[in-house]
Design an enzyme around this catalytic site. Structure first.
Site, PDB file in Angstrom:
ATOM      1  CG  PHE A 157      57.530  -2.645-126.409  1.00  0.00           C
ATOM      2  CD1 PHE A 157      56.967  -3.866-126.094  1.00  0.00           C
ATOM      3  CD2 PHE A 157      58.893  -2.605-126.712  1.00  0.00           C
ATOM      4  CE1 PHE A 157      57.718  -5.031-126.073  1.00  0.00           C
ATOM      5  CE2 PHE A 157      59.675  -3.762-126.704  1.00  0.00           C
ATOM      6  CZ  PHE A 157      59.084  -4.981-126.383  1.00  0.00           C
ATOM      7  N   GLY A 158      56.038  -0.099-122.990  1.00  0.00           N
ATOM      8  CA  GLY A 158      56.718   0.425-121.810  1.00  0.00           C
ATOM      9  C   GLY A 158      57.149  -0.713-120.902  1.00  0.00           C
ATOM     10  NE  ARG A 159      57.922   1.955-115.914  1.00  0.00           N
ATOM     11  CZ  ARG A 159      57.991   3.279-115.852  1.00  0.00           C
ATOM     12  NH1 ARG A 159      59.141   3.867-115.694  1.00  0.00           N
ATOM     13  NH2 ARG A 159      56.908   4.018-115.915  1.00  0.00           N
ATOM     14  CB  ILE A 160      53.535  -3.103-117.611  1.00  0.00           C
ATOM     15  CG1 ILE A 160      53.669  -2.365-116.268  1.00  0.00           C
ATOM     16  CG2 ILE A 160      52.593  -4.303-117.460  1.00  0.00           C
ATOM     17  CD1 ILE A 160      52.394  -1.670-115.780  1.00  0.00           C
ATOM     18  CB  SER A 180      55.061   1.680-128.719  1.00  0.00           C
ATOM     19  OG  SER A 180      56.373   1.880-129.143  1.00  0.00           O
ATOM     20  NE  ARG A 181      52.828   7.764-127.383  1.00  0.00           N
ATOM     21  CZ  ARG A 181      52.634   8.483-126.305  1.00  0.00           C
ATOM     22  NH1 ARG A 181      52.095   9.665-126.383  1.00  0.00           N
ATOM     23  NH2 ARG A 181      52.994   8.025-125.109  1.00  0.00           N
ATOM     24  CB  ALA A 242      46.066  -0.544-120.631  1.00  0.00           C
ATOM     25  NE  ARG A 243      44.083   3.898-115.597  1.00  0.00           N
ATOM     26  CZ  ARG A 243      44.808   3.210-114.714  1.00  0.00           C
ATOM     27  NH1 ARG A 243      44.818   1.880-114.758  1.00  0.00           N
ATOM     28  NH2 ARG A 243      45.503   3.823-113.781  1.00  0.00           N
ATOM     29  CD  GLU A 272      38.262   0.029-113.706  1.00  0.00           C
ATOM     30  OE1 GLU A 272      38.699   0.325-112.583  1.00  0.00           O
ATOM     31  OE2 GLU A 272      38.960  -0.377-114.629  1.00  0.00           O
ATOM     32  CG  HIS A 290      41.716  -1.780-111.815  1.00  0.00           C
ATOM     33  ND1 HIS A 290      41.355  -0.558-112.320  1.00  0.00           N
ATOM     34  CD2 HIS A 290      43.075  -1.802-111.866  1.00  0.00           C
ATOM     35  CE1 HIS A 290      42.434   0.138-112.656  1.00  0.00           C
ATOM     36  NE2 HIS A 290      43.494  -0.602-112.390  1.00  0.00           N
TER      37      HIS A 290
HETATM   38  C1  DGY Z   1      47.847   1.823-111.666  1.00  0.00           C
HETATM   39  O1  DGY Z   1      48.835   1.786-110.945  1.00  0.00           O
HETATM   40  O2  DGY Z   1      47.754   2.596-112.619  1.00  0.00           O
HETATM   41  C2  DGY Z   1      46.719   0.917-111.342  1.00  0.00           C
HETATM   42  O3  DGY Z   1      45.909   0.695-112.449  1.00  0.00           O
HETATM   43  C3  DGY Z   1      45.895   1.500-110.229  1.00  0.00           C
HETATM   44  O4  DGY Z   1      45.745   2.843-110.461  1.00  0.00           O
END
Ligand code: DGY
Length: 324
Positions: A157-160, A180-181, A242-243, A272, A290
């Site tokens: 639950f950060g900025r994004i 979230s943590r 996210a990742r 990726e 991405h």
């Molecule tokens: C970020 O800003 O983390 C994007 O995924 C590209 O790295």
């Protein structure tokens, strides 16, 4: 004649930022714009004062610990820094910065795009139409899911995540839940009526759409695994901006293939640019390459944020985006 600091950009940046940096520094550009090899990165560490990598570069202990190193600052282009070994950077007294804030709205927009595409089956529809398979309007054609009153469950639950919550709540009338943590401050929760779940298992079992916004790295590796996918509703939709490694891709392919969850919208992948072949074969997976922060304005703002960190570094001022 004063000697200008030498900086290396591992990929091409927007023209505006490249010109700005070239007016201040001796800039080495990677003209071919393909990921540099580990050998090339190690050589660059010996020949430059600053290395400016991206998510496509593996800045590990071997790169950071190279003999005769000249680099003193890693100015990462991007907010995520799980491709950089921060412990090794600290050990070698190399500062690291990232680019938060400037990509928040853009990345949240992309999460919303995937949310809409996946719930409204937009990818399937476009593929059908382009393949000439569309036979015309009918009441039961490609029915998706509505959003109003549904629960968006955010992991992290950060900025994004907070901006994604705001957009989903205000524009589409979604209810907001998150795990979230740390629990967010009351005023942040109040903005969208966000409900905190201490248990991720409970969140994934409750939410209609689950959107991932946690950092990558060892702590979150396969956070969404087969048992968690099994807890989701059969109508659930999973969004990942996210990742890639946060999700066990093989388990996701199985869950989507057997329709144990309804759909997924992915912008990031475990290896990726390789994408799991099982995902490519699925109709109920929306797959983007991405693109989270990929707008002209944001990519320029990210580059300018790196430039601001470099300027502070060479002026001996505090680094606003220091991660170590
Ligand atoms: C970020 O800003 O983390 C994007 O995924 C590209 O790295």
């Amino acid at each position: 004649m004063s000697i200008r600091p030498r900086i290396l950009l591992t990929r091409r940046w927007t023209r505006e930022v490249e010109q700005h940096l070239a007016s201040l520094y001796d800039v080495t550009r990677n003209e071919h714009d393909v990921p540099m090899t580990a050998d090339e990165l190690r050589k660059a560490m010996r020949e430059h004062d600053v290395l400016c990598p991206t998510v496509t570069d593996r800045i590990d202990a071997a790169v950071l610990g190279v003999a005769d190193r000249r680099v003193r600052l890693i100015g990462n282009f991007g907010v995520g820094i799980n491709h950089i070994d921060l412990a090794a950077a600290k050990q070698h007294d190399i500062r690291v910065t990232n680019t938060p804030d400037v990509l928040t709205e853009t990345t949240a927009d992309l999460a919303i795009l995937l949310l809409l595409m996946a719930t409204r089956r937009a990818g399937e529809g476009e593929r059908e139409l382009r393949a000439g398979r569309w036979t015309g309007w009918r009441p039961t054609h490609l029915m998706g899911q509505g959003l109003a009153g549904k629960t968006l469950g955010l992991v992290g639950f950060g900025r994004i995540a907070q901006v994604t919550a705001r957009k989903a709540h205000l524009a589409f009338g979604m209810k907001i839940a998150y795990h979230s943590r740390r629990r967010a401050a009351a005023d942040i929760e109040a903005g969208t009526g966000a409900h905190f779940y201490a248990s991720l298992d409970e969140l994934v079992a409750t939410a209609d759409v689950i959107s991932l916004h946690c950092p990558g790295g060892a702590e979150t590796f396969h956070l969404i695994d087969a048992p968690r996918l099994a807890r989701m509703k059969p109508t659930a939709v999973l969004i990942n901006t996210a990742r890639g490694p946060v999700v066990d891709e093989a388990a996701l392919v199985a869950a989507l293939g057997e329709m144990r969850i309804a759909a997924a919208g992915l912008d990031v992948y475990e290896e990726e640019p390789r994408v799991h072949p099982g995902l490519l074969a699925l109709q109920n997976a929306v797959l983007l390459p991405h693109l989270g922060s990929a707008t002209e304005e944001t990519r320029t703002a990210m580059g300018m944020r790196v430039a601001a960190n470099l300027a502070a570094f060479f002026a001996g001022r505090p680094l606003q985006d220091a991660v170590c």
